[in-house]
Structure formats: structure tokens, C-alpha cells
Design an enzyme around this catalytic site. Structure first.
Site, PDB file in Angstrom:
ATOM      1  N   LYS A   1      28.195   1.630 -53.174  1.00 39.74           N
ATOM      2  CA  LYS A   1      29.192   1.929 -52.143  1.00 39.74           C
ATOM      3  C   LYS A   1      28.953   1.082 -50.913  1.00 39.74           C
ATOM      4  O   LYS A   1      27.807   1.010 -50.484  1.00 39.74           O
ATOM      5  CB  LYS A   1      29.068   3.411 -51.785  1.00 39.74           C
ATOM      6  CG  LYS A   1      29.895   3.848 -50.614  1.00 39.74           C
ATOM      7  CD  LYS A   1      29.645   5.290 -50.346  1.00 39.74           C
ATOM      8  CE  LYS A   1      30.423   5.685 -49.105  1.00 39.74           C
ATOM      9  NZ  LYS A   1      30.081   6.962 -48.614  1.00 39.74           N
TER      10      LYS A   1
ATOM     11  N   ARG B   1      35.487   8.495 -41.538  1.00 37.17           N
ATOM     12  CA  ARG B   1      34.904   9.181 -40.371  1.00 37.17           C
ATOM     13  C   ARG B   1      36.009   9.752 -39.480  1.00 37.17           C
ATOM     14  O   ARG B   1      35.809  10.796 -38.851  1.00 37.17           O
ATOM     15  CB  ARG B   1      34.001   8.220 -39.601  1.00 37.17           C
ATOM     16  CG  ARG B   1      32.770   7.828 -40.406  1.00 37.17           C
ATOM     17  CD  ARG B   1      31.921   6.774 -39.714  1.00 37.17           C
ATOM     18  NE  ARG B   1      30.807   6.339 -40.566  1.00 37.17           N
ATOM     19  CZ  ARG B   1      29.994   5.345 -40.266  1.00 37.17           C
ATOM     20  NH1 ARG B   1      30.154   4.669 -39.130  1.00 37.17           N
ATOM     21  NH2 ARG B   1      29.019   5.013 -41.092  1.00 37.17           N
TER      22      ARG B   1
ATOM     23  N   GLU C   1      16.284   0.945 -55.183  1.00 35.18           N
ATOM     24  CA  GLU C   1      16.828   2.290 -54.926  1.00 35.18           C
ATOM     25  C   GLU C   1      17.346   2.927 -56.220  1.00 35.18           C
ATOM     26  O   GLU C   1      17.133   4.103 -56.479  1.00 35.18           O
ATOM     27  CB  GLU C   1      17.980   2.203 -53.916  1.00 35.18           C
ATOM     28  CG  GLU C   1      17.554   1.924 -52.477  1.00 35.18           C
ATOM     29  CD  GLU C   1      17.042   3.174 -51.759  1.00 35.18           C
ATOM     30  OE1 GLU C   1      16.920   4.230 -52.406  1.00 35.18           O
ATOM     31  OE2 GLU C   1      16.756   3.082 -50.556  1.00 35.18           O
TER      32      GLU C   1
ATOM     33  N   LYS D   1      23.885   2.591 -51.111  1.00 38.03           N
ATOM     34  CA  LYS D   1      24.911   2.846 -50.091  1.00 38.03           C
ATOM     35  C   LYS D   1      24.571   1.994 -48.874  1.00 38.03           C
ATOM     36  O   LYS D   1      23.517   2.154 -48.266  1.00 38.03           O
ATOM     37  CB  LYS D   1      24.936   4.322 -49.723  1.00 38.03           C
ATOM     38  CG  LYS D   1      25.924   4.622 -48.602  1.00 38.03           C
ATOM     39  CD  LYS D   1      26.122   6.095 -48.407  1.00 38.03           C
ATOM     40  CE  LYS D   1      27.089   6.349 -47.258  1.00 38.03           C
ATOM     41  NZ  LYS D   1      27.266   7.771 -47.003  1.00 38.03           N
TER      42      LYS D   1
HETATM   43  C1  PBG Z   1      28.672  10.221 -45.335  1.00 34.05           C
HETATM   44  C2  PBG Z   1      29.727   9.578 -46.146  1.00 34.05           C
HETATM   45  C3  PBG Z   1      30.496   8.497 -45.739  1.00 34.05           C
HETATM   46  C4  PBG Z   1      31.381   8.214 -46.768  1.00 34.05           C
HETATM   47  C5  PBG Z   1      31.135   9.125 -47.809  1.00 34.05           C
HETATM   48  N1  PBG Z   1      30.093   9.965 -47.400  1.00 34.05           N
HETATM   49  C6  PBG Z   1      30.534   7.770 -44.444  1.00 34.05           C
HETATM   50  C7  PBG Z   1      29.293   7.375 -43.784  1.00 34.05           C
HETATM   51  O1  PBG Z   1      28.248   7.173 -44.410  1.00 34.05           O
HETATM   52  O2  PBG Z   1      29.342   7.266 -42.572  1.00 34.05           O
HETATM   53  C8  PBG Z   1      32.409   7.138 -46.713  1.00 34.05           C
HETATM   54  C9  PBG Z   1      33.458   7.142 -47.747  1.00 34.05           C
HETATM   55  C10 PBG Z   1      34.635   6.303 -47.402  1.00 34.05           C
HETATM   56  O3  PBG Z   1      34.630   5.507 -46.447  1.00 34.05           O
HETATM   57  O4  PBG Z   1      35.634   6.430 -48.120  1.00 34.05           O
HETATM   58  N2  PBG Z   1      27.721  10.964 -45.939  1.00 34.05           N
END
Ligand code: PBG
Length: 326
Positions: free
Chosen positions: A249, A206, A234, A196
Site C-alpha cells: 500500500k 484522512r 517486513e 505500507k
Molecule cells: C490508517 C490508514 C490509512 C489508510 C488506511 N488505513 C491512512 C494513513 O495511514 O494515514 C489509507 C487508505 C487510503 O488512502 O485509501 N491506519
């Protein structure tokens, strides 16, 4: 000329015969935002076509997705501001509405896989995925693990089928797996957000949860997008710690990472086609600059071609409708 690559592209039947990849409804996983309300829905400005859903609308959405052959949903709770605290304690309250929602879907749709989110950001007044040291501003790894482990256990007991740790703390897969094994939750899948990246493509998500960091950024725990070999490090750790599925991601700007993990690991790979990627497509379509169906099919197919089996995408329902139509 003996060799003419165009021969294999000449007719539809030949093209179908030689086609190497494609998308199926069963590849799709729909992320959904849930409100603590019996009914009603709120539009999300930066995610046109997506809503924060009350219980009734959520159940409807799950029914439609299941009827379309989409096998799974990922649920993200919208936490009211007055419940957000420094240590995210709402996440450990059994009466928190998220646990009711998970159980309700589990009971109403026993064949739908329910993925739940493990990270503190929706619950944190700091907007970070872990507990913040109030003196140094550091995100505390091991203290956070204790909360994540309990969250995962509550989600599993409520009926989650797949636990999705999205926090990027070190050692969390092993920590969560140990708790699940010792608490008799041995069959719960873990889909690790293995690679990620700290990304500018998460903005609309967000907005949906009002979960943007209140200070700083997430670069001390999410990955640096200049790195690819680190993604394998990872992923191999998560595999060894007991994950069942490895996720990359965001998706679109990271197809090389998907392909690299696919070649070098044994677990199924998932791609998260994140909120900012969805918003870009929607903006282009709204301006009349792109055909939505064609563009989305091309994007989703690129994840499959790169080596992902599972695609988390806000386009899931539309894509499933198009697939059924054709
Ligand atoms: C946070 C989380 C995020 C997303 C999924 N889980 C955002 C972040 O890490 O700030 C983003 C998913 C998306 O943008 O569709 N745990």
C-alpha cells in the site's frame, strides 16, 4: 521476417487466447466508511462517488456488492471528535458502534468476508496510528501493541473474518496472532499491511475519517518510499509471525514492490489502490480527460499483472458492474 509479434494480436479470439492476466469480481475488496447512524449518508468531497454510510445504506451497499460477486468489504469507522482521545480508548469500548456494525453484517451476510481495521488513527486525538508519548512526541510501539491486540480480539468476537492491522508497529502480527490463538479465535485471517509506505496518496481517506495527524508525519512507522528490500523484510516477518495475506500500500506507484513480494514469499498478495489514486482518476474523468471504465480496468489489471490476487479499491462496485455487463 519470420518473427512477427503482431500475429498474436490480430483478432479478438487470438488476443483472448494469449491473454496473461485479467480481473474478476472475486479479486475485488470494497473499503467502506461507516457512520454511527441508523440511516443516511454523507458525501466525501475528495472521494467523489464515495460516502460515509449509515447502517441502512451500509447494508444496502453490502447486498449490492455481494450480488455483484464481490467477496469482501473492509470497514472503517468514522469516530466522532468528542470520542477521540490520546490513547484511542473508544476502540476498546464494547458498546462502540463499530462492533455492532460488524455483527450486523456478519449476521445478514454470512457469505461476505468482513475485514476490520486495526490501528489507532481514527480514534486518536493526535491522529496517529499509535499512542504518542506526550513528552517526546514519539509513537510508542509496545504500549500500542496492547491496545491493538484487544481491538483485534473485540473485532474477532464481533464477527470479523479478516483482521487488517494497518498501524505498522513492530511485532503486531505476532502479538495479535497470540491473543487470537489463546482466546479461541483460531480461524480469523490476518491481512497484514506489510509494506505500507508513508505516502501523499492517503489524503482523501484522512478527510473521510477526519484522521490526519495533528503534528508531524508518519515516517517513524510507515515505510520510506525509496526502499524496496525493506518491504521484503517486513513481509517475511509478517509471514513468519502468522499473517495469512500480505498487502502492499499504496498500489499504483508500488507495482515493483508487489511483484518483488510475489516472487519472494508464499502468501497471497493484496494491493491497496488507495484514496489518492482513486481521486486522481475521478478528477481526470470529471475534466473529460479520460474514459473511466478503460482507465480503471487498465489500473486494476496492472495489479494482477504485477502479482496481486486481491485488490482493495474504491472502484470495486463500478468495476464489478462493468465486468458483469461485458
Ligand atoms: C490508517 C490508514 C490509512 C489508510 C488506511 N488505513 C491512512 C494513513 O495511514 O494515514 C489509507 C487508505 C487510503 O488512502 O485509501 N491506519
Amino acid at each position: 521476417m519470420h518473427i512477427r509479434p503482431r500475429r498474436n494480436r490480430k483478432t479478438t479470439s487470438l488476443r483472448e487466447m494469449v491473454c496473461e492476466s485479467g480481473i474478476f469480481c472475486s479479486d475485488l475488496l470494497a473499503p467502506l466508511f461507516v457512520l454511527d447512524q441508523v440511516s443516511g449518508r454523507e458525501p466525501i468531497t475528495t472521494l467523489p462517488g464515495q460516502f460515509r454510510l449509515g447502517m441502512a445504506e451500509l447494508l444496502n451497499e453490502c447486498r449490492e456488492l455481494q450480488n455483484l460477486g464481490v467477496p469482501a468489504v473492509a470497514l472503517f469507522p468514522v469516530v466522532q471528535n468528542n470520542l477521540k482521545t490520546k490513547n484511542g480508548k473508544a476502540a476498546l469500548d464494547l458498546n462502540f458502534f463499530y462492533y455492532r456494525v460488524i455483527s450486523e453484517i456478519r449476521n445478514k451476510f454470512p457469505n461476505l468476508s468482513v475485514m476490520t481495521d486495526v490501528a489507532l488513527d481514527p480514534y486518536s486525538s493526535d491522529g496517529h496510528d499509535g499512542i504518542v508519548d506526550s513528552k517526546t512526541g514519539e509513537i510508542l510501539n509496545d504500549e500500542t501493541l496492547e491496545v491493538l491486540g484487544q481491538m483485534a480480539l473485540l473485532q474477532a468476537r464481533a464477527g470479523a473474518s479478516i483482521i487488517g492491522p494497518s498501524d505498522m508497529m513492530d511485532g503486531r502480527i505476532e502479538y495479535i496472532r497470540n491473543i487470537l490463538e489463546s482466546e479461541n479465535q483460531k480461524d480469523i485471517n490476518i491481512m497484514a499491511y506489510s509494506a505500507k509506505y508513508a505516502s501523499s496518496f492517503y489524503g482523501p481517506f484522512r478527510d473521510a475519517l477526519d484522521s490526519a495527524p495533528k503534528f508531524g508525519d508518519k515516517k517513524s512507522y510507515q515505510m520510506d518510499y525509496r526502499n524496496k528490500r525493506e518491504a521484503l523484510r517486513e513481509a517475511l516477518l509478517d509471514q513468519q509471525e502468522g499473517a495469512d495475506i500480505l498487502m502492499v500500500k499504496p498500489g499504483l506507484a508500488y507495482l515493483d514492490v508487489i511483484s518483488y513480494l510475489r516472487e519472494n514469499t508464499q502468501l497471497p498478495i493484496a494491493a491497496y489502490n488507495v484514496s489518492g489514486e482513486y481521486a486522481m482518476v475521478k478528477a481526470a474523468v470529471a475534466s473529460g480527460w479520460a474514459n473511466e471504465e478503460n482507465m480503471v480496468n487498465e489500473i486494476l489489471t496492472s495489479f494482477k499483472r504485477a502479482g496481486a490476487k486481491i485488490i482493495l479499491t474504491y472502484h470495486a462496485k463500478d468495476a464489478a458492474l462493468w465486468l458483469q455487463k461485458n
